[in-house]
Design a protein around this motif. Structure first.
Motif, PDB file in Angstrom:
ATOM      1  N   ALA A  15       0.833  -1.206   0.000  1.00  0.00           N
ATOM      2  CA  ALA A  15       0.000   0.000   0.000  1.00  0.00           C
ATOM      3  C   ALA A  15       0.870   1.259   0.000  1.00  0.00           C
ATOM      4  N   CYS A  16       1.944   1.234   0.789  1.00  0.00           N
ATOM      5  CA  CYS A  16       2.841   2.393   0.830  1.00  0.00           C
ATOM      6  C   CYS A  16       3.547   2.595  -0.509  1.00  0.00           C
ATOM      7  N   GLN A  17       3.937   1.519  -1.142  1.00  0.00           N
ATOM      8  CA  GLN A  17       4.617   1.625  -2.431  1.00  0.00           C
ATOM      9  C   GLN A  17       3.689   2.207  -3.492  1.00  0.00           C
ATOM     10  N   SER A  18       2.447   1.793  -3.507  1.00  0.00           N
ATOM     11  CA  SER A  18       1.543   2.255  -4.551  1.00  0.00           C
ATOM     12  C   SER A  18       1.165   3.720  -4.384  1.00  0.00           C
ATOM     13  N   THR A  19       1.276   4.266  -3.158  1.00  0.00           N
ATOM     14  CA  THR A  19       0.947   5.668  -2.954  1.00  0.00           C
ATOM     15  C   THR A  19       2.180   6.552  -2.990  1.00  0.00           C
ATOM     16  N   GLY A  20       3.362   5.934  -3.183  1.00  0.00           N
ATOM     17  CA  GLY A  20       4.584   6.711  -3.268  1.00  0.00           C
ATOM     18  C   GLY A  20       5.169   7.064  -1.922  1.00  0.00           C
ATOM     19  N   LYS A  21       4.578   6.603  -0.815  1.00  0.00           N
ATOM     20  CA  LYS A  21       5.115   6.881   0.503  1.00  0.00           C
ATOM     21  C   LYS A  21       6.298   5.975   0.762  1.00  0.00           C
ATOM     22  N   ALA A  22       7.164   6.437   1.644  1.00  0.00           N
ATOM     23  CA  ALA A  22       8.322   5.606   1.998  1.00  0.00           C
ATOM     24  C   ALA A  22       7.828   4.369   2.730  1.00  0.00           C
ATOM     25  N   GLY A  23       8.396   3.246   2.387  1.00  0.00           N
ATOM     26  CA  GLY A  23       8.039   1.997   3.038  1.00  0.00           C
ATOM     27  C   GLY A  23       9.251   1.111   3.105  1.00  0.00           C
ATOM     28  N   ARG A  24       9.089  -0.005   3.760  1.00  0.00           N
ATOM     29  CA  ARG A  24      10.191  -0.950   3.853  1.00  0.00           C
ATOM     30  C   ARG A  24      10.299  -1.707   2.551  1.00  0.00           C
ATOM     31  N   SER A  25      11.520  -1.978   2.147  1.00  0.00           N
ATOM     32  CA  SER A  25      11.731  -2.728   0.916  1.00  0.00           C
ATOM     33  C   SER A  25      11.217  -4.139   1.091  1.00  0.00           C
ATOM     34  N   ASP A  26      10.798  -4.766  -0.004  1.00  0.00           N
ATOM     35  CA  ASP A  26      10.233  -6.104   0.048  1.00  0.00           C
ATOM     36  C   ASP A  26      11.209  -7.094   0.655  1.00  0.00           C
ATOM     37  N   SER A  27      12.499  -6.833   0.561  1.00  0.00           N
ATOM     38  CA  SER A  27      13.476  -7.762   1.113  1.00  0.00           C
ATOM     39  C   SER A  27      13.434  -7.783   2.629  1.00  0.00           C
ATOM     40  N   THR A  28      12.809  -6.775   3.286  1.00  0.00           N
ATOM     41  CA  THR A  28      12.719  -6.810   4.733  1.00  0.00           C
ATOM     42  C   THR A  28      11.762  -7.894   5.187  1.00  0.00           C
ATOM     43  N   ALA A  29      11.011  -8.486   4.294  1.00  0.00           N
ATOM     44  CA  ALA A  29      10.199  -9.632   4.676  1.00  0.00           C
ATOM     45  C   ALA A  29      11.101 -10.748   5.177  1.00  0.00           C
ATOM     46  N   TYR A  87      17.405 -12.247  -6.739  1.00  0.00           N
ATOM     47  CA  TYR A  87      16.309 -13.040  -6.182  1.00  0.00           C
ATOM     48  C   TYR A  87      15.045 -12.199  -6.173  1.00  0.00           C
ATOM     49  N   LYS A  88      13.932 -12.875  -6.067  1.00  0.00           N
ATOM     50  CA  LYS A  88      12.677 -12.155  -5.862  1.00  0.00           C
ATOM     51  C   LYS A  88      11.883 -12.883  -4.795  1.00  0.00           C
ATOM     52  N   ILE A  89      10.979 -12.154  -4.190  1.00  0.00           N
ATOM     53  CA  ILE A  89      10.128 -12.723  -3.160  1.00  0.00           C
ATOM     54  C   ILE A  89       8.784 -13.057  -3.789  1.00  0.00           C
ATOM     55  N   VAL A  90       8.384 -14.305  -3.635  1.00  0.00           N
ATOM     56  CA  VAL A  90       7.122 -14.802  -4.176  1.00  0.00           C
ATOM     57  C   VAL A  90       6.182 -15.019  -2.995  1.00  0.00           C
ATOM     58  N   HIS A  91       4.967 -14.530  -3.123  1.00  0.00           N
ATOM     59  CA  HIS A  91       3.990 -14.691  -2.052  1.00  0.00           C
ATOM     60  C   HIS A  91       3.056 -15.834  -2.404  1.00  0.00           C
ATOM     61  N   GLY A  92       3.128 -16.883  -1.597  1.00  0.00           N
ATOM     62  CA  GLY A  92       2.310 -18.063  -1.817  1.00  0.00           C
ATOM     63  C   GLY A  92       3.081 -19.123  -2.576  1.00  0.00           C
ATOM     64  N   SER A  93       2.725 -20.373  -2.283  1.00  0.00           N
ATOM     65  CA  SER A  93       3.313 -21.511  -2.982  1.00  0.00           C
ATOM     66  C   SER A  93       2.188 -22.510  -3.242  1.00  0.00           C
ATOM     67  N   THR A 100       5.982 -17.242   2.242  1.00  0.00           N
ATOM     68  CA  THR A 100       6.909 -16.290   1.652  1.00  0.00           C
ATOM     69  C   THR A 100       8.060 -17.116   1.112  1.00  0.00           C
ATOM     70  N   VAL A 101       8.282 -17.035  -0.198  1.00  0.00           N
ATOM     71  CA  VAL A 101       9.284 -17.853  -0.863  1.00  0.00           C
ATOM     72  C   VAL A 101      10.309 -16.946  -1.539  1.00  0.00           C
ATOM     73  N   ILE A 102      11.579 -17.265  -1.336  1.00  0.00           N
ATOM     74  CA  ILE A 102      12.656 -16.550  -2.010  1.00  0.00           C
ATOM     75  C   ILE A 102      13.046 -17.369  -3.231  1.00  0.00           C
ATOM     76  N   GLN A 103      12.925 -16.773  -4.395  1.00  0.00           N
ATOM     77  CA  GLN A 103      13.282 -17.446  -5.648  1.00  0.00           C
ATOM     78  C   GLN A 103      14.609 -16.890  -6.130  1.00  0.00           C
ATOM     79  N   LEU A 104      15.635 -17.761  -6.184  1.00  0.00           N
ATOM     80  CA  LEU A 104      16.935 -17.358  -6.701  1.00  0.00           C
ATOM     81  C   LEU A 104      16.931 -17.471  -8.210  1.00  0.00           C
ATOM     82  N   ASN A 105      17.560 -16.541  -8.879  1.00  0.00           N
ATOM     83  CA  ASN A 105      17.692 -16.516 -10.344  1.00  0.00           C
ATOM     84  C   ASN A 105      16.341 -16.571 -11.075  1.00  0.00           C
TER      85      ASN A 105
END
Length: 146
Positions: A15-29, A87-93, A100-105
């Protein structure tokens, strides 16, 4: 239920990202105990078909680049294989919609991709190539290095 606080945190971040407000990066998950560290490292010994184990160290850089470095050392063979990429963070498996899944490459060939599910703030579990739990009595977890 145990992943509910993490899921809520990720929703707030989106929600913070879509409104342009400062938020925690997705990697902080990966580290809900947000601190000033620029990376988080996990290590452990994963099973090996033809050796006594693979000493694995995975470092995930926090920030927009989502860079990782992976070092795998095959015990008894004196072979070490370093690799790095993004890497990217994937939500759901397939087996857990709240995972929360970390996908390498993510942008490379499927054979070069790896999946780790976040078990909690201090542990990742290696998944198979279909993002499912590996059915085995062996230990497929990496612990956060403190």
């Amino acid at each position: 239920m145990k992943h509910l606080p993490l899921l809520l945190l990720l929703i707030v971040f989106a929600a913070c990202q879509s409104t342009g407000k400062a938020g925690r990066s997705d990697s902080t998950a990966l580290d809900t105990n947000a601190d000033t560290a620029t990376s988080v490292t996990y290590s452990g010994t994963l099973p090996c078909a033809d050796c006594s184990g693979i000493v694995t160290e995975l470092t995930l850089q926090k920030g927009p680049d989502h860079h990782f470095s992976l070092k795998e050392t095959y015990q008894g063979k004196n072979q070490t294989f370093p690799s790095e990429g993004t890497y990217k963070i994937v939500h759901g498996s397939p087996s857990d919609p709240a995972a929360t899944v970390i996908q390498l490459n993510p942008d490379k060939d499927k054979n070069l991709q790896r999946y780790y599910q976040q078990v909690d703030d201090n542990e990742l579990k290696l998944l198979d190539s279909d993002q499912k739990t590996i059915q085995s009595g062996n230990n497929y977890t990496l612990k956060k290095v403190l």
